[in-house]
Enzyme design. Structure first.
Site, PDB file in Angstrom:
ATOM      1  N   SER A  60       0.230  -2.564  -3.365  1.00 48.64           N
ATOM      2  CA  SER A  60       0.675  -2.779  -1.984  1.00 48.64           C
ATOM      3  C   SER A  60       2.092  -2.327  -1.674  1.00 48.64           C
ATOM      4  CB  SER A  60       0.517  -4.256  -1.608  1.00 48.64           C
ATOM      5  OG  SER A  60      -0.824  -4.529  -1.262  1.00 48.64           O
ATOM      6  N   LYS A  63       2.525   0.134   1.147  1.00 48.75           N
ATOM      7  CA  LYS A  63       2.787  -0.176   2.551  1.00 48.75           C
ATOM      8  C   LYS A  63       4.215   0.166   2.977  1.00 48.75           C
ATOM      9  CE  LYS A  63      -0.825  -3.716   2.815  1.00 48.75           C
ATOM     10  NZ  LYS A  63      -1.287  -3.813   1.427  1.00 48.75           N
ATOM     11  N   SER A 120       0.921  -8.631   3.708  1.00 47.07           N
ATOM     12  CA  SER A 120       0.374  -7.490   2.977  1.00 47.07           C
ATOM     13  C   SER A 120      -1.091  -7.290   3.331  1.00 47.07           C
ATOM     14  CB  SER A 120       0.537  -7.670   1.461  1.00 47.07           C
ATOM     15  OG  SER A 120       0.408  -6.437   0.794  1.00 47.07           O
ATOM     16  N   LYS A 222       9.251  -5.420  -0.953  1.00 41.25           N
ATOM     17  CA  LYS A 222       7.790  -5.538  -0.953  1.00 41.25           C
ATOM     18  C   LYS A 222       7.243  -5.691  -2.363  1.00 41.25           C
ATOM     19  CE  LYS A 222       3.780  -5.397   1.136  1.00 41.25           C
ATOM     20  NZ  LYS A 222       3.198  -6.277   0.085  1.00 41.25           N
TER      21      LYS A 222
END
Length: 376
Positions: A60, A63, A120, A222
């Protein structure tokens, strides 16, 4: 070679110590050191580094590129922050983590950006990509073009959310380039990366990045997890006006990843940028670079007893807060949850007529998506 003494000599020794930190993780197929990288964002000085050119599944942290492409489109005047994003049937079929919105649900780009950074949410990331790129293929093409422009030579994208794909990989070094670009090119969006929670209709949506509330000074960015990648994080922290970026790939658990990131941040703050002998832009491999993408599945997702629930995306637990930690402190409050809402879009994409999958005895029919209620 003469020995360097005095403050300069101490700085050099600190730098060598940072490079040699015993922060090793086990990789699939044998023991080795996990890729990590720490950079002083003001100078680009590399403060700690290990295997940062090895290919890895991004999960993720993908992203962050989705955010970069979206912000680039806004900057170019193609879209606005309050442009509408429609949850299409294809987007709602994405695997968790997800919001679970029904097809036809409308939210703004700004809201979508907050959701993909905090929750997320793979479904929202997919819908955002469709809106910005005119479809997922168009968006992925933008992702790869942006990667090439930024010099991310060890990166390739096939999707916008980081769900498992053997054709999607990156490196710690490449993600340092991306993170630096996000911070320098879009300084007005820094709140995206440090938001600890959102509230939607009375429900609190908590950020998966534990460092924000466990490591003082943490302000981004993140986390990412799939079984094959292990636990990844792109983390930033600021202390006494100095901001440090660290990338950790391949933790066996979220707690192990967070501990490694905290250790790297702490060592970096104790290492003067002047002690570094190389900058991010001049960084080259210090040894052999892996030719295949590591697979952490057996370590990050070991076989479970029959009937036990397997870990799913970023919804996997983050570990025991009561365990002793070196630089992680008891959870503290950073901010109140930021309220978000659905609807409120100023402009909408062209009408979409998704085709409902046909049952054996019924033909497929087109079902128009509902339009959002006008904002008041």
């Amino acid at each position: 070679m003469p020995t360097i003494s005095g403050p300069r000599g101490r700085a050099r020794r600190l730098f060598r110590l940072a490079l040699a930190l015993p922060l090793f993780l086990s990789l699939a197929g044998g023991a080795g050191a996990a890729p990590y990288l720490a950079v002083d964002l003001a100078t680009g000085a590399v403060l700690a580094e290990n295997q940062s050119f090895d290919p890895w599944y991004p999960a993720s942290i993908t992203k962050l590129m989705t955010v970069y492409v979206t912000l680039s489109a806004i900057k170019a005047g193609e879209l606005k922050g309050d442009s509408g994003v429609v949850m299409t049937p294809a987007s709602t079929r994405e695997q968790p983590s997800k919001m679970g919105f029904k097809p036809g649900t409308v939210l703004t780009i700004n809201t979508a950006l907050r959701i993909i950074m905090v929750k997320s949410a793979n479904d929202v990331s997919y819908a955002l990509a469709e809106r910005v790129g005119g479809g997922l293929p168009g968006f992925v093409a933008r992702m790869n073009a942006a990667a090439a422009r930024l010099g991310m030579t060890g990166t390739h994208f096939n999707n916008a959310n980081g769900l498992p794909d053997p054709g999607q990989w990156t490196t710690a070094r490449d993600y340092a380039l991306l993170a630096r670009a996000l911070i320098s090119e879009f300084p007005g969006y820094q709140e995206l990366y440090r938001t600890t929670a959102l509230s939607l209709g009375g429900k609190i949506i908590q950020n998966h990045n534990n460092l924000l509330e466990r490591y003082p000074g943490s302000d981004g960015m993140k986390t990412g997890f799939i079984c094959s990648s292990g636990f990844n994080v792109v983390a930033t922290a600021t202390r006494n006006g100095r901001r440090v970026l660290t990338i950790v790939l391949g933790g066996k658990t979220a707690r192990e990843r967070d501990e490694l990131a905290a250790n790297l941040l702490e060592a970096s703050f104790r290492t003067p940028a002047t002690a570094a002998s190389v900058t991010l832009d001049r960084l080259t491999p210090r040894g052999p670079v892996a030719t295949t993408v590591a697979d952490m599945r057996d370590l990050a997702c070991p076989k479970r007893k029959k009937g036990a629930k397997a870990p799913v995306g970023e919804d996997l637990g983050d570990g025991d807060d009561n365990q002793p930690a070196s630089y992680l402190v008891p959870r503290f409050k950073v901010m109140d949850p930021i309220p978000i809402s659905l609807g409120g879009a100023s402009d909408m994409p062209d009408p979409v007529e998704p085709v409902v999958e046909a049952k054996a005895d019924k033909p497929a029919v087109a079902v128009p998506l509902p339009l959002p209620k006008p904002a008041r």
